[in-house]
Design a protein around this motif. Structure first.
Motif, PDB file in Angstrom:
ATOM      1  N   LYS A 193     -38.766 -57.157  -6.036  1.00 16.54           N
ATOM      2  CA  LYS A 193     -38.291 -57.081  -4.920  1.00 16.54           C
ATOM      3  C   LYS A 193     -39.989 -56.982  -4.254  1.00 16.54           C
ATOM      4  O   LYS A 193     -39.916 -57.426  -2.948  1.00 16.54           O
ATOM      5  N   GLU A 194     -40.713 -55.668  -5.146  1.00 16.15           N
ATOM      6  CA  GLU A 194     -42.077 -55.826  -3.712  1.00 16.15           C
ATOM      7  C   GLU A 194     -42.536 -57.697  -3.140  1.00 16.15           C
ATOM      8  O   GLU A 194     -43.048 -56.889  -2.215  1.00 16.15           O
ATOM      9  N   GLU A 195     -42.636 -57.908  -4.139  1.00 13.66           N
ATOM     10  CA  GLU A 195     -43.401 -59.578  -3.601  1.00 13.66           C
ATOM     11  C   GLU A 195     -42.779 -60.079  -2.415  1.00 13.66           C
ATOM     12  O   GLU A 195     -42.810 -60.484  -1.550  1.00 13.66           O
ATOM     13  N   VAL A 200     -41.645 -60.589   3.404  1.00 11.19           N
ATOM     14  CA  VAL A 200     -41.412 -60.515   4.758  1.00 11.19           C
ATOM     15  C   VAL A 200     -42.484 -60.014   5.776  1.00 11.19           C
ATOM     16  O   VAL A 200     -42.172 -60.390   7.106  1.00 11.19           O
ATOM     17  N   LYS A 201     -43.024 -58.695   4.835  1.00 11.05           N
ATOM     18  CA  LYS A 201     -44.406 -58.796   6.689  1.00 11.05           C
ATOM     19  C   LYS A 201     -44.901 -59.952   6.961  1.00 11.05           C
ATOM     20  O   LYS A 201     -45.257 -59.545   7.818  1.00 11.05           O
ATOM     21  N   TYR A 205     -39.305 -65.546   5.733  1.00 12.77           N
ATOM     22  CA  TYR A 205     -38.173 -65.021   4.900  1.00 12.77           C
ATOM     23  C   TYR A 205     -37.876 -66.109   3.433  1.00 12.77           C
ATOM     24  O   TYR A 205     -36.625 -65.593   3.172  1.00 12.77           O
ATOM     25  N   LYS A 206     -37.696 -67.102   4.215  1.00  5.33           N
ATOM     26  CA  LYS A 206     -36.828 -68.168   2.864  1.00  5.33           C
ATOM     27  C   LYS A 206     -37.303 -68.082   1.990  1.00  5.33           C
ATOM     28  O   LYS A 206     -36.618 -67.710  -0.191  1.00  5.33           O
ATOM     29  N   LYS A 207     -39.019 -67.246   1.180  1.00  2.00           N
ATOM     30  CA  LYS A 207     -39.932 -67.821   0.160  1.00  2.00           C
ATOM     31  C   LYS A 207     -39.428 -66.501  -0.109  1.00  2.00           C
ATOM     32  O   LYS A 207     -39.445 -65.415  -1.109  1.00  2.00           O
ATOM     33  N   ALA A 208     -39.546 -64.911   0.691  1.00  2.00           N
ATOM     34  CA  ALA A 208     -38.360 -63.197   0.728  1.00  2.00           C
ATOM     35  C   ALA A 208     -37.380 -63.415  -0.156  1.00  2.00           C
ATOM     36  O   ALA A 208     -36.889 -62.600  -0.960  1.00  2.00           O
ATOM     37  N   ILE A 209     -36.440 -64.808   0.297  1.00  2.00           N
ATOM     38  CA  ILE A 209     -34.995 -64.506  -0.432  1.00  2.00           C
ATOM     39  C   ILE A 209     -35.495 -65.025  -2.207  1.00  2.00           C
ATOM     40  O   ILE A 209     -34.079 -64.253  -2.386  1.00  2.00           O
ATOM     41  N   GLU A 210     -35.349 -66.008  -2.162  1.00  2.00           N
ATOM     42  CA  GLU A 210     -36.304 -66.487  -3.002  1.00  2.00           C
ATOM     43  C   GLU A 210     -36.151 -64.915  -4.794  1.00  2.00           C
ATOM     44  O   GLU A 210     -36.390 -64.877  -5.857  1.00  2.00           O
ATOM     45  N   THR A 227     -29.823 -54.918   0.547  1.00  2.00           N
ATOM     46  CA  THR A 227     -29.618 -55.473   2.232  1.00  2.00           C
ATOM     47  C   THR A 227     -30.866 -56.010   2.297  1.00  2.00           C
ATOM     48  O   THR A 227     -31.540 -56.479   3.838  1.00  2.00           O
ATOM     49  N   ASN A 228     -32.265 -55.865   1.534  1.00  2.54           N
ATOM     50  CA  ASN A 228     -33.389 -56.743   1.952  1.00  2.54           C
ATOM     51  C   ASN A 228     -33.056 -58.078   2.484  1.00  2.54           C
ATOM     52  O   ASN A 228     -33.652 -58.975   3.477  1.00  2.54           O
ATOM     53  N   ARG A 229     -32.442 -58.596   1.211  1.00  7.75           N
ATOM     54  CA  ARG A 229     -32.227 -60.086   1.324  1.00  7.75           C
ATOM     55  C   ARG A 229     -31.142 -60.086   2.424  1.00  7.75           C
ATOM     56  O   ARG A 229     -31.737 -61.569   3.461  1.00  7.75           O
TER      57      ARG A 229
END
Length: 304
Positions: A193-195, A200-201, A205-210, A227-229
């Motif tokens: 989740k932290e990764e 996101v920062k 966004y697509k990498k964050a979704i993964e 909520t982050n996803r």
């Protein structure tokens, strides 16, 4: 009368204290619970759970009588005897809140939510403390918080089992009971989740979704991961997926502000204005002065 009282067992005294409490005689209840504590001490059978309940009950009496510091003391003793008890945590949180010790109250409310994310009093308390602390300390209020203790898995499992049994007794079966993740899974989920947050920062966004998706495979009951996803799905225009993630978050916490707002945003993009307005009305019931919610509601009402 005093002779009769002395001959009563601590369980009888506890029951008498409960009766006084139910009828609003909180001072008398506290006095009887004090006698019960002495009886347990005299008996030599110092079962920590018995003591913990008596201190927690006396704390409830002190809280009702407005004796908040005594309530805090008794809850602390109760929690030292049996750590992570829901009732003493919530009672101490309420006492800290009344004493305007908002950071300490927030920690206790959040600790209770780690044990069971479906406690309305803990959700409401967390929302109130978030608002108070934002007003007092500004947007960096989280940096000033004391350490929030990590609740061991054994405690969560014990509570989950107890509530599951209670629900089964009332409803026959408990639907959609998910297995509780182990400590290793929770750690992996948190790291992923932290990764995701780091991506996101950077606007990835697509990498964050993964990363969030991998995190949820290890722990599917972490509200903020959903909520982050959902935020990422909104950013890449995957609105139906955002609605779904917010729905999962709201299943875990029906008053979650971010989930209600982000689902409303997704509904707006999908032109489902009725559902959007419903979510915003729910949000504004929880947080009436939420400016973003108010503005979006005005915008959507004008579209209808």
């Amino acid at each position: 009368m005093s002779q009769k009282r002395r001959s009563q067992s601590w369980t009888e005294l506890k029951q008498a204290g409960n009766e006084f409490f139910k009828t609003g005689q909180y001072g008398e209840a506290a006095s009887i619970y004090s006698q019960a504590i002495k009886e347990v001490e005299k008996s030599g059978k110092k079962n920590p759970e018995d003591f913990s309940i008596l201190y927690s009950n006396r704390a409830a009496s002190y809280l009702k009588d407005g004796n908040c510091w005594e309530c805090v003391k008794d809850c602390t003793v109760s929690l030292d005897l049996v750590p992570f008890g829901i009732k003493p945590l919530l009672r101490r949180a309420a006492a800290y809140e009344a004493l305007e010790r908002y950071r300490l109250a927030y920690v206790d409310y959040k600790t209770a939510l780690q044990i069971d994310c479906n406690i309305p009093a803990a959700h409401d308390g967390t929302s109130r403390m978030t608002k108070c602390l934002t007003e007092v300390d500004g947007l960096s209020w989280r940096e000033k918080l004391p350490l929030i203790p990590t609740v061991p898995m054994a405690v969560k499992e014990k509570w989950s089992l107890a509530t599951s049994q209670q629900t089964t007794q009332h409803n026959g079966t408990r639907e959609n009971e998910k297995s509780v993740p182990g400590e290793d899974s929770i750690k992996k989920a948190l790291t992923l989740k932290e990764e995701g947050n780091a991506q996101v920062k950077k606007g990835e966004y697509k990498k964050a979704i993964e990363k969030y998706t991998q995190s949820l495979k290890h722990n599917s009951s972490e509200i903020t991961t959903y909520t982050n996803r959902a935020l990422c799905y909104l950013s890449v225009k995957m609105y139906k997926e955002a609605v779904q993630d917010c729905g999962e978050a709201l299943r875990l916490d029906s008053a979650n502000i971010k989930a209600l707002y982000r689902r409303a945003q997704a509904h707006k993009e999908l032109k489902d204005y009725k559902a959007c307005i419903e979510d915003l009305n729910s949000l504004l019931k929880v947080e009436p002065k939420n400016t973003a919610g108010q503005n979006l509601l005005l915008e959507v009402q004008n579209k209808k």
